[in-house]
Design an enzyme around this catalytic site. Structure first.
Site, short mmCIF file in Angstrom:
data_model
loop_
_atom_site.label_atom_id
_atom_site.label_comp_id
_atom_site.label_asym_id
_atom_site.label_seq_id
_atom_site.Cartn_x
_atom_site.Cartn_y
_atom_site.Cartn_z
N HIS A 172 1.05 -1.13 0.09
CA HIS A 172 -0.11 -0.06 0.03
C HIS A 172 0.82 1.28 0.00
O HIS A 172 0.45 2.45 0.50
CB HIS A 172 -0.80 -0.03 1.33
N SER A 293 14.51 22.25 -15.83
CA SER A 293 13.47 22.99 -16.12
C SER A 293 13.79 24.21 -16.47
O SER A 293 14.86 24.79 -16.15
CB SER A 293 12.69 23.11 -14.88
N LYS A 299 15.68 22.19 -10.71
CA LYS A 299 15.21 20.92 -10.90
C LYS A 299 15.96 20.05 -11.89
O LYS A 299 16.83 20.32 -12.81
CB LYS A 299 13.99 21.21 -12.02
N GLU A 306 9.70 8.82 -16.71
CA GLU A 306 8.47 9.31 -17.02
C GLU A 306 7.91 8.92 -18.39
O GLU A 306 6.85 8.89 -18.72
CB GLU A 306 8.43 10.73 -16.71
#
Ligand code: ARG
Length: 476
Positions: A172, A293, A299, A306
């Site tokens: 979980h 970024s 970043k 992704e």
């Protein structure tokens, strides 16, 4: 009237009249319809396989006495020249000629004259295209196999070197029990090992030759289907001509494999993305697999995982597209099947790209073992070990579960992990707890205790990695 019967004088240069089947038509095909029905812009990817199939077919026709040996030589020579031209990028593809098959056949006739028109004897584009896609997909499967093997090897080698590294195991996405990082990585390898099996399975089933099924019912010529099957390295000819030209289940099967693999890689991606975050800090990915970024200078985004996660969607889409394409199609060939190619091509390309990206990236992962260890220490990951310890002291499991639950509630209140409590604190909950409890409450003790096949103990992880590598070596 078959193409080979069309006299030269009837050859129509009007680009919207197809010379291969124009005989029974009184007006040229509408220009839009010609473009709408043409597949050459995408099926030209099958060109080399189409030529391979044609050469095998021509050789068989010569053996059957349909072509003379000089006709065969002219056809083979012409096809080889065309193959070289296509490979070199100088071939002139024509949308008016509809598809890859008719472009190549027209080029052959242009080159070698009327003999070129004999190539299509005893054959239809229906068995031709069914052969081409099988040959093409087989080639692709053969180049995907080493990419998958390389990825697995990278994962297994990383697992072997991270056999002692302790991290929290989750259920979980809540801290459950400590595991070793190597054990976690080997779970990924198991998923990929099954995917590899599915890929081989797909190859095995597709490797039969439809050539000779002709349009749907077979042909009246004295063809030798075993010969063409052997020429093209198929295991054998397909059994039923109607089935041969109509079913695309092999392409669906490949896409099912691809979807499963992408699903597995999307799960890995999700974990990689989480683990590189400031909140986890479990791993670092080298800069070359990340991007920055344009607005936030700090970043470093894990774009590769992704994108792999995102591309899973399109591959799943291709599987559904092909299933839907096939659904309810009556026997035998239907033009619907021309729509099989783009989804299949894209599924193949996407899977190959994702495997290549992961194959390079995974071995470059740097594990941050301190962060992993610290995370495993938070979250009471050895609570089950304490419960098992009490069972060992004669307390029934349900009671020990209750005792440990109370200890955890105390720990939450005090901001202490079980291993940080004093013996006196622990004994508030059970007088059966003694000094020896601290060994089992340690993360090292917890993982080492799960010492059986499939367990997380470092010793087991090292042995499992060895077995997994040995299994890879049995692949050729
Ligand atoms: N381009 C067609 C396809 O991909 C080739 C077969 C055409 N057959 C036909 N009977 N129109 O399916």
């Amino acid at each position: 009237m078959s193409k080979s019967d069309i006299p030269e004088s009837e050859k129509d240069d009007n680009p919207t009249t197809n010379q291969s089947w124009g005989g029974r038509f009184n007006e040229p095909v509408d220009a839009f319809v010609a473009r709408f029905t043409a597949s050459v812009l995408f099926d030209q990817r099958l060109a080399q396989q189409d030529i391979q199939g044609s050469i095998a077919h021509a050789k068989m026709l010569e053996q059957a006495g349909v072509l003379s040996s000089s006709e065969l030589a002219a056809i083979c020579d012409g096809l080889q020249q065309i193959a070289a031209e296509i490979a070199g990028g100088s071939f002139d593809w024509s949308v008016a000629l509809e598809d890859v098959h008719m472009n190549i056949e027209a080029a052959l006739t242009d080159r070698i004259g009327v003999v070129g028109k004999k190539l299509h004897t005893g054959r239809s584009r229906n068995d031709q295209v069914a052969t081409d896609i099988r040959l093409w997909l087989r080639d692709q499967i053969d180049s995907i196999q080493p990419l998958l093997t390389k990825l697995q090897q990278g994962i297994i080698e990383l697992a072997a070197s991270e056999a002692e590294t302790i991290m929290p195991g989750f259920t979980h996405l809540q801290t459950a029990q400590p595991v070793t990082f190597g054990h976690h990585l080997l779970a990924w390898n198991e998923m990929l090992e099954r995917d590899f099996g599915r890929l081989l399975d797909c190859r095995k089933r597709l490797n039969q030759s439809p050539l000779g099924a002709a349009a749907l019912a077979g042909t009246t010529y004295p063809i030798n289907r075993e010969f063409t099957a052997a020429q093209l390295n198929f295991d054998k000819p397909t059994e039923n001509s109607l089935d041969s030209v109509s079913d695309r289940d092999f392409a669906i099967e490949f896409c099912a494999f691809a979807s499963m693999l992408m699903t597995h890689m999307s799960r890995m991606s999700e974990e990689l993305v989480l683990w590189t975050s400031a909140q986890f800090q479990f791993i670092d990915l080298p800069d070359r697999f990340c991007t920055g970024s344009s607005i936030m200078p700090q970043k470093k985004n894990p774009d590769v995982p992704e994108l792999v996660r995102g591309k899973t969607g399109r591959v799943n889409g291709h599987l559904i597209a092909l299933l839907t394409l096939m659904k309810s199609q009556p026997l035998a060939y239907n033009k619907d099947n021309q729509e099989d190619k783009e989804p299949l091509f894209d599924a193949v390309d996407t899977v190959a790209d994702c495997l290549r990206a992961f194959g390079d990236m995974i071995p470059a992962i740097r594990a941050n073992s301190e962060s992993m260890f610290e995370a495993a220490r938070r979250g009471f990951s050895t609570a089950t070990d304490l419960a098992d310890y009490l069972v060992g002291k004669g307390i029934p499991f349900r009671d020990s579960h209750e005792i440990v639950g109370k200890s955890v509630a105390y720990g939450v209140d005090q901001g202490k992990d079980l291993s940080e409590m004093s013996l006196a604190e622990l004994q508030q909950f059970s007088d059966q707890i003694e000094e020896d409890v601290f060994e089992i409450l340690s993360l090292e003790g917890s993982v080492a205790a799960r010492n059986h096949i499939g367990g997380t103990a470092p010793q087991q992880v090292r042995a499992a990695a060895q077995r997994a590598l040995a299994l890879l070596k049995t692949r050729n």
